[in-house]
Design a protein around this motif. Sequence first.
Motif, PDB file in Angstrom:
ATOM      1  N   LYS A 162     -72.853  85.248 -21.681  1.00 12.24           N
ATOM      2  CA  LYS A 162     -71.563  85.549 -22.484  1.00 12.24           C
ATOM      3  C   LYS A 162     -71.048  86.776 -22.694  1.00 12.24           C
ATOM      4  O   LYS A 162     -70.250  86.776 -22.812  1.00 12.24           O
ATOM      5  CB  LYS A 162     -71.900  84.783 -23.421  1.00 12.24           C
ATOM      6  N   SER A 163     -71.837  87.800 -22.285  1.00  5.37           N
ATOM      7  CA  SER A 163     -71.767  89.575 -22.433  1.00  5.37           C
ATOM      8  C   SER A 163     -70.740  89.664 -20.753  1.00  5.37           C
ATOM      9  O   SER A 163     -69.970  91.009 -21.190  1.00  5.37           O
ATOM     10  CB  SER A 163     -72.866  90.043 -22.415  1.00  5.37           C
ATOM     11  N   SER A 202     -67.223  87.041 -23.048  1.00  2.00           N
ATOM     12  CA  SER A 202     -66.727  87.293 -24.513  1.00  2.00           C
ATOM     13  C   SER A 202     -66.859  88.375 -25.463  1.00  2.00           C
ATOM     14  O   SER A 202     -67.899  88.163 -25.451  1.00  2.00           O
ATOM     15  CB  SER A 202     -67.490  85.926 -25.251  1.00  2.00           C
ATOM     16  N   LYS A 257     -66.044  88.240 -28.556  1.00  5.47           N
ATOM     17  CA  LYS A 257     -66.732  87.956 -29.794  1.00  5.47           C
ATOM     18  C   LYS A 257     -68.353  87.456 -29.896  1.00  5.47           C
ATOM     19  O   LYS A 257     -69.418  88.182 -30.251  1.00  5.47           O
ATOM     20  CB  LYS A 257     -66.076  86.408 -30.592  1.00  5.47           C
ATOM     21  N   ALA A 258     -69.252  86.882 -28.831  1.00  8.37           N
ATOM     22  CA  ALA A 258     -70.327  86.700 -28.325  1.00  8.37           C
ATOM     23  C   ALA A 258     -70.763  88.634 -28.962  1.00  8.37           C
ATOM     24  O   ALA A 258     -71.937  88.426 -28.972  1.00  8.37           O
ATOM     25  CB  ALA A 258     -70.315  86.759 -27.139  1.00  8.37           C
ATOM     26  N   LYS A 270     -63.320  92.389 -33.359  1.00 12.20           N
ATOM     27  CA  LYS A 270     -63.823  90.661 -33.499  1.00 12.20           C
ATOM     28  C   LYS A 270     -64.874  90.429 -34.498  1.00 12.20           C
ATOM     29  O   LYS A 270     -65.385  89.462 -34.741  1.00 12.20           O
ATOM     30  CB  LYS A 270     -63.581  89.391 -32.147  1.00 12.20           C
TER      31      LYS A 270
END
Length: 180
Positions: A9-10, A13, A15-16, A175
Motif C-alpha cells: 500500500k505504501s 497510496s 491515503k494509506a 490527505k
Amino acid sequence: MKLHIRFLKSLFSAKAISNYRLFGVGSTIIYVLSLTFICILPVLLVFLINLFAAEDKPLQNFQNYGLNPDQMQEFASSVNGVLPIIMIVIYLAMYILFSGILFSGVSVLSGIGLSLSKLFNKKLSYRHLWVMSCYSITLPVVLLTIIFLMNVHIPYSFFLFWVLTFIILASAIYKSPGKK
C-alpha cells in the motif's frame, strides 16, 4: 497490519500512508529495517555476481564506484578462504549505513513536514510525521534498487530520492484529516 500489506500500500497510496500515522513507532522501525534488508539483498547479489564473473564480462555496476574488473578479480583470488566472513561484514556495514541514512533523512523530513502540515492546516505531531515519512520512503527505495539492478546511473539520484519522498509525504499530509 502485516508488513507486506503496508509495503504494497505504501508503494501507491498516499491515503494509506496518511492512515499509518496512527501506528506505533516500534512497528515502523521494524518496517524500515525490513525494507532496508530486502532492498540491500539485490545490491549484495550483484556485488557477488560481479566478484565471481569471468574476466571478459564488464563490471559496469561497480565501475561507477571506482572498482574495475581487475581489482574485483584480484580481491576474489586473494581472500578466497575468508570470503564468506568478509561478505557478511560488508553486508552488515552496508545495512547499518543505509539504515542510518534512511532514519536520519526521515527525521529531517519530518521536521520539514511540521511546517508543511501547518501550511495545509493539519493537526499532525512530529511523531505522526515521522511515521508517515518512514512509509513515504518505500517507493523511492524500491525505485533506486531497481535502477541499480538495471545498471542505470542517474546523476543526483540521492537528491531526487529525497525530492520524491518529500512529494509523497506532502501528498500524505494533504490527505490527512484537518484540524477540528
